[in-house]
Structure formats: structure tokens, C-alpha cells
Design an enzyme around this catalytic site. Structure first.
Site, short mmCIF file in Angstrom:
data_model
loop_
_atom_site.label_atom_id
_atom_site.label_comp_id
_atom_site.label_asym_id
_atom_site.label_seq_id
_atom_site.Cartn_x
_atom_site.Cartn_y
_atom_site.Cartn_z
N GLY A 138 -12.48 7.14 -10.84
CA GLY A 138 -12.53 7.06 -9.39
C GLY A 138 -13.01 5.70 -8.91
O GLY A 138 -14.17 5.55 -8.50
N SER B 54 -5.31 8.12 -11.96
CA SER B 54 -4.46 8.62 -13.05
C SER B 54 -5.01 9.92 -13.62
O SER B 54 -6.20 10.03 -13.92
CB SER B 54 -4.36 7.57 -14.16
OG SER B 54 -3.82 6.37 -13.68
N GLU C 168 -11.24 -2.00 -21.17
CA GLU C 168 -9.85 -1.60 -20.97
C GLU C 168 -8.90 -2.33 -21.91
O GLU C 168 -7.76 -1.91 -22.09
CB GLU C 168 -9.42 -1.86 -19.52
CG GLU C 168 -10.00 -0.87 -18.54
CD GLU C 168 -9.34 -0.96 -17.18
OE1 GLU C 168 -8.68 0.00 -16.78
OE2 GLU C 168 -9.52 -1.99 -16.52
#
Length: 382
Positions: free
Chosen positions: A116, A152, A234
Site C-alpha cells: 500500500g 498489485s 525490489e
């Protein structure tokens, strides 16, 4: 640069390949697949610790697993956000209690997570988030109200880690906290899927209306530091697995160019060769930075490289097929207005590659400010 895989890595590869060959074929339910991965200890190889149900694996073995997973054609992961983003963040910033509570279910494939961060008006400019979290009188529970977007897998997730403003009147990166929010809160959390050009809906809008959150990672008011730390996770081993998938897509485009005769065009041949050469360059760059290069701009450079490359490949995928690229693989019906083949899906989905995960413009700004030391871009008032 390349890895020198030793006998232990070769044995690990054989074990991974054999396991995937037996388990990956015919799996359709992604939750069942996550639990199968967890039961065998394949989740959390890169955490740097064991004891949560995960295996301990060296860096080269993590690369081996990522390569074999990509080659096997195994289902797309729905647990990667918890495994690759939240788990390293908890290991770096979480309390012992938080690690003990959340890492074992992630390693078991039992709890799925979503992220979020982005909001309407605060996407790439993450410091502009407006979602607010108000503390309850008990001092440890927050009530979260606001909206997140492009979330997602929110429609599948059990939990969401949310960047929210916990200090009223704070601006920009000050006064933010990193909260863990359970998604099963009827009447307080609403998830609305966003239909994409591909016909799928992997992204969602999420609305919070006083949703309960009892866990703050890194302490109240330290959300920006935790959130930026997470973004650094990431990239990594998963980039190499991504590139194996890219190589398979490139092979399919080359075959299509040969079948259609487009390969006789010297411009098409030059573009195909350039795609191949750039993919090799991306692999070398990923290997160079895998162990931690200390280069602050490395994640942004990597994102710029692969996003543009993949988008250009999508354009090539339809170009080499000519007029046939405009025809779907199935007849039109009212219930399913269109169906896409692999090349058409690649072309349409890759349009988003240069936007999600930080747009190309934002990545260039990061490189300019944090690496080259150029003057900071003026920001509008929040």
C-alpha cells in the site's frame, strides 16, 4: 562478470530442477502452489536466516533457484511481495515479535501480502501520501483511512503493508509510519479491481475506512526510512530470473520474424540483434550489482534498462507479424469480447513497464539528484 558455480550449486540445481519438474506441471491454483513451495522450504532463500521454515541458501544457490524456476514454466508467484519485500524489511527493521509472527506464515506460503504505497496524486511522488492513521487510546492500535491505487494482488492478499501519515500536519517524508494492516475487515476495507488493456485485473484500488492496524515497523514516524529501505529490496536475484523470461520472449519474437519473413528486412534484423545485445548487457549489470555494489543509482539504472527494453520487445513482437498481429486467437463472443495471444499480451502489458515501480522520469530524477548531485527538482506544496 559471471558466477563460478561449484559442485554444491550443481547439486542444488539438480534438486530444484527435479522438484519443479514433478510439482509445477498442471498447477492452476496459486494459493495451493504457494503452500507447496513453502512446505518444501523454497520460500525465503534470500533472507539470510533460517528457523522460519525457509532453507538457508548461498547467493549462487539463490541464483540457481531463480533460473530453474523461470525455466520450468512454473506458475507466476502470488507470494513474492511478502517474500521479497516485506520479509527483508522485517529482518532489517522489525522487532523479534514481528519477525516471529509474520515470517513463518510467509515462508509457509500461508499468508499473502500486497503493498500500500501509491495513491491518487501520490504515485511516483511517494512523499505526498495522504492516507492517515490515527492512534487509538490504547497506544498501539491505529485506525487507517484513505485510498491506495495500483495495488498489485490486493484482491488475493491477507495483509497489506501501508505507508500512512500518523502525525497530523506533517508534510512530505516527515510524520509517516509503516503499518501492517489485515485485509479481512468487512466494511472497513474495500478492494476494487482495475481492468487493464489485457483484459486482466491484477491491479486494484483499495479504500480504507477506519481499518485497524496493530503493528508499526521501525517505530512511529520512521515510515519514510523503512519504505525507502524496502524499495532497495525490489531488485536482486529476482532480476536474473526476470531476464530468463525475457530471453524466452525474445526467442519467440525471433521465431515469429523468421516465420513471417520479417527477418529479411535489415532494419528488423538490426533491432533483433540490438535486443539480444542489450539483454546480455542487462545480465552482466545484474551480476555486477548482485552482491551489493554500493552504487546508489544501481536500482534506478536497472529499472530504466529493463523497462525500456521490454517495451521495445513488445513493439517488435507485433511488428514482425504484420497484419496478423491484429487478429486474436479466438472468435469474438459477448461473454469474452477478445482474447490475446502471447505476443499481443506482451505488447499491451509492456506499455506499463515504464510507469509502474517508479516511472522512467522518476528514475532519472533519482539518478540526477542522488548520484550526480544535481539540484533537486522543485516539489509542489502538499
Amino acid at each position: 562478470m559471471d558466477f563460478d558455480f561449484g559442485p554444491e550449486d550443481d547439486a542444488f540445481r539438480s534438486e530444484a530442477r527435479a522438484w519443479l519438474a514433478v510439482r509445477a506441471d498442471g498447477v492452476s491454483d496459486r494459493r495451493t502452489w504457494e503452500r507447496a513451495l513453502g512446505a518444501a522450504g523454497w520460500i525465503g532463500l534470500g533472507w539470510g536466516e533460517d528457523g522460519y521454515g525457509n532453507r538457508r541458501a548461498t547467493l549462487t544457490q539463490q541464483v540457481v533457484w531463480a533460473e530453474e524456476y523461470a525455466r520450468s514454466g512454473a506458475p507466476a508467484r502470488s507470494g513474492h511481495i511478502g517474500e521479497n519485500l516485506l520479509a527483508p524489511t522485517l529482518l532489517a527493521h522489525g522487532t523479534d515479535e514481528q519477525r516471529s509472527r509474520f515470517l513463518p506464515p510467509i515462508a509457509a506460503g500461508a499468508e499473502l501480502w500486497c503493498q500500500g504505497y501509491s495513491e491518487p496524486g501520490a504515485g511516483s511522488d511517494l512523499a505526498g501520501v495522504r492516507t492517515a492513521a490515527v492512534p487509538e487510546p490504547d497506544g498501539r492500535t491505529y485506525r487507517v483511512t484513505g485510498q491506495k491505487i495500483w495495488t498489485s494482488l490486493a484482491h488475493e492478499a491477507d495483509w497489506c503493508f501501508v505507508l500512512a501519515r500518523t502525525e497530523p500536519g506533517s508534510v512530505r517524508h516527515h510524520g509517516l509510519s509503516f503499518l501492517l494492516v489485515p485485509m479481512d475487515q468487512p466494511g472497513r476495507i474495500e478492494v476494487r479491481p482495475i481492468r487493464q488493456m489485457t483484459g486482466t485485473a491484477d491491479f486494484n484500488e483499495v479504500f480504507f475506512d477506519g481499518a485497524r492496524a496493530e503493528h508499526v515497523v521501525g517505530g512511529a514516524g520512521n515510515g519514510w526510512r523503512v519504505a525507502m529501505s524496502l524499495l532497495g529490496f525490489e531488485r536482486g536475484v529476482s532480476t536474473l530470473a526476470q531476464q530468463i523470461g525475457f530471453a524466452e520472449e525474445l526467442d519467440a519474437v525471433v521465431r515469429a520474424a523468421m516465420e513471417s519473413g520479417a527477418v529479411r528486412d535489415p532494419v528488423v534484423r538490426e533491432r533483433l540483434v540490438r535486443q539480444w545485445a542489450e539483454l546480455r548487457t542487462m545480465r552482466w549489470n545484474a551480476l555486477r550489482t548482485l552482491g551489493g555494489s554500493g552504487d546508489a543509482g544501481a536500482p534506478s539504472v536497472a529499472k530504466l534498462l529493463w523497462a525500456g527494453w521490454h517495451q521495445r520487445l513488445g513493439e517488435l513482437a507485433v511488428l514482425v507479424r504484420g497484419a496478423a498481429a491484429g487478429v486474436g486467437p479466438a472468435d469474438w463472443s459477448a461473454s469474452e469480447p477478445y482474447e490475446l495471444d502471447a505476443a499481443q499480451h506482451l505488447f499491451l502489458f509492456s506499455r506499463a513497464d515504464t510507469i509502474y515501480g517508479g516511472s522512467d522520469q522518476i528514475q532519472r530524477t533519482i539518478i540526477a539528484e542522488r548520484v550526480l548531485g544535481l539540484p533537486r527538482e522543485p516539489k509542489g506544496a502538499v
